[in-house]
Design a protein around this motif. Structure first.
Motif, short mmCIF file in Angstrom:
data_model
loop_
_atom_site.label_atom_id
_atom_site.label_comp_id
_atom_site.label_asym_id
_atom_site.label_seq_id
_atom_site.Cartn_x
_atom_site.Cartn_y
_atom_site.Cartn_z
N GLN A 142 -0.60 13.01 -16.51
CA GLN A 142 -0.75 12.66 -17.71
C GLN A 142 0.31 13.19 -18.70
N ALA A 143 0.49 12.42 -19.74
CA ALA A 143 1.47 12.81 -20.88
C ALA A 143 1.11 14.23 -21.31
N ALA A 144 1.73 15.24 -21.69
CA ALA A 144 1.46 16.46 -22.21
C ALA A 144 1.89 16.57 -23.55
N PRO A 145 1.10 16.48 -24.48
CA PRO A 145 1.37 16.45 -25.93
C PRO A 145 1.94 17.78 -26.49
N GLU B 171 11.56 10.11 -26.98
CA GLU B 171 10.24 9.51 -26.47
C GLU B 171 9.28 10.49 -25.85
N VAL B 172 8.06 10.34 -26.16
CA VAL B 172 7.21 11.20 -25.22
C VAL B 172 7.08 10.76 -23.92
N ARG C 214 4.31 5.95 -16.62
CA ARG C 214 5.34 4.95 -16.91
C ARG C 214 6.77 5.33 -16.35
N MET C 215 7.09 6.61 -16.18
CA MET C 215 8.22 6.87 -15.48
C MET C 215 8.35 6.55 -14.07
N ALA C 216 7.12 6.71 -13.39
CA ALA C 216 6.86 6.42 -12.07
C ALA C 216 7.09 4.65 -11.83
N MET D 132 0.81 -1.11 0.10
CA MET D 132 -0.17 -0.08 -0.09
C MET D 132 0.81 1.17 -0.13
N LEU D 133 2.02 1.07 0.93
CA LEU D 133 2.86 2.54 0.88
C LEU D 133 3.56 2.66 -0.53
N ILE D 134 3.82 1.23 -1.22
CA ILE D 134 4.51 1.72 -2.61
C ILE D 134 3.41 2.00 -3.41
N GLY D 135 2.21 1.74 -3.35
CA GLY D 135 1.27 2.33 -4.33
C GLY D 135 1.02 3.90 -4.11
N ILE D 136 1.36 4.41 -2.87
CA ILE D 136 1.16 5.72 -2.21
C ILE D 136 2.33 6.41 -3.00
N VAL D 137 3.70 5.85 -2.93
CA VAL D 137 4.76 6.42 -3.46
C VAL D 137 4.45 6.58 -5.09
N HIS D 138 4.05 5.59 -5.85
CA HIS D 138 3.94 5.53 -7.14
C HIS D 138 2.96 6.51 -7.52
N LYS D 139 1.91 6.78 -6.79
CA LYS D 139 0.95 7.74 -7.29
C LYS D 139 1.45 8.97 -7.16
N GLU D 140 1.97 9.41 -5.94
CA GLU D 140 2.61 10.72 -5.64
C GLU D 140 3.87 11.06 -6.70
N LEU D 141 4.64 9.90 -7.16
CA LEU D 141 5.68 10.21 -8.13
C LEU D 141 4.99 10.84 -9.38
N ALA D 142 3.91 9.97 -9.86
CA ALA D 142 3.40 10.18 -11.13
C ALA D 142 2.80 11.62 -11.02
N ALA D 143 2.17 11.91 -9.62
CA ALA D 143 1.56 13.61 -9.57
C ALA D 143 2.67 14.41 -9.77
#
Ligand code: GDP
Length: 296
Positions: free
Chosen positions: A89-92, A283-284, A289-291, A73-84
């Motif tokens: 989202q990808a910015a085209p 790469e776009v 994905r980076m997270a 669960m903690l890893i999930g939170i870290v993942h989500k916050e990293l992406a945030a």
């Protein structure tokens, strides 16, 4: 890149496994590992602090404390916050409705501007914009103009010639006029870079920005710059209304922290990443994905 982060988090999960419920102390220990890993990856300190505070806030929630798989669960939170942190989202890349769409490239010398100009041609073509014109306003280094000409040839894009005796602003205006008259979809303007941010350089690029009214003003930054990338990003972001970032040399032994810091410091999305010297090495950027890549 970020090997340490996934390694350290792996250890955190292992330690948390079999612990049953999480305690505040467990979370503190785990977050300490995350903090060290981010600092080792060259993420700027203020960015690390804010990140840890956010993760801690979420991790202290009852749901995690009572979860049977607290580590996951903690890893999930870290993942989500990293992406945030990297923009969700990808910015085209955007294109003006009225062609030519002008892309202005900004950044220090050696950041990868000229190479990125050539790399962008392929991405632009994939978006259906076929006719691309490249121009260099780097009148300080004749070799830079030649380099862009070579790159344009490799990318099979049109090249607008310029010479060191011309003024950057005159080159830019002439290239824009040419692009309009020849119905180019996109005009990419390479600019001079200095080894360090200086006032004359900033004034020049501000003037170019005003004359060109670009739809994309991309800050090109070398991921290997680590902590220094933050200062450079701040200087360019203060001087220009950047629309995005091109983060280069992610294929090297960059620790990758710049990806997190630059986004946070400028508030501008990383749009593309450079992953090799060749023109195909682009790469776009996908925050999600980076997270995942960071967490292994
Ligand atoms: P400029 O001075 O900002 O125009 O930078 P250049 O485009 O000339 O790039 C400087 C050096 O970095 C060159 O040797 C490029 O081949 C190299 N380079 C640029 N982008 C990348 C990348 O994504 N990966 C790698 N490995 N090298 C790159």
């Amino acid at each position: 890149m970020f090997d340490n982060l996934s390694e350290r988090l792996g250890r955190v999960v292992k330690n948390l496994r079999g612990q049953g419920r999480l305690t505040e102390a467990n979370i503190q220990d785990a977050l300490r590992e995350v903090r060290v890993a981010l600092l080792e990856a060259d993420v700027a300190l203020p960015v690390v602090r804010e990140f840890i505070a956010k993760v801690k806030d979420k991790a202290m929630g009852q749901e995690v404390l009572q979860s049977l798989t607290p580590g996951q669960m903690l890893i999930g939170i870290v993942h989500k916050e990293l992406a945030a942190l990297m923009g969700e989202q990808a910015a085209p890349l955007s294109f003006a409705s009225q062609p030519p769409a002008v892309f202005l490239m900004a950044g220090l010398q050696g950041a990868g501007k000229t190479t990125t100009c050539g790399k962008l041609v392929r991405l632009i073509r994939e978006r259906g914009k076929k006719k691309v014109l490249l121009v260099s306003t780097d009148v300080y280094r004749p070799a830079a103009i030649d380099q862009l000409k070579t790159v344009a040839g490799q990318a099979e894009a049109d090249f607008f010639p310029s010479t060191p005796d011309q003024k950057p602003i005159d080159i830019a205006r002439a290239a824009l006029d040419h692009a309009r008259r020849h119905f180019h979809d996109v005009l990419i303007v390479d600019t001079a870079g200095r080894l360090h941010v200086d006032e004359a350089m900033m004034e020049e690029i501000k003037e170019l920005h005003k004359a060109l009214d670009p739809v994309e003003t991309l800050f090109v930054v070398d991921a290997m710059q680590g902590q220094d990338a933050v200062n450079t990003a701040k200087a360019f972001n203060d001087a220009l209304p950047l629309t995005g970032v091109a983060l280069t040399k992610l294929d090297g032994d960059a620790r990758g922290g710049a990806a997190l810091s630059v986004r946070q410091i400028t508030g501008k999305p990383i749009k593309v990443v450079g992953v090799g010297e060749k023109l195909t090495g682009i790469e776009v950027f996908h925050p999600e994905r980076m997270a995942s890549r960071i967490l292994g």
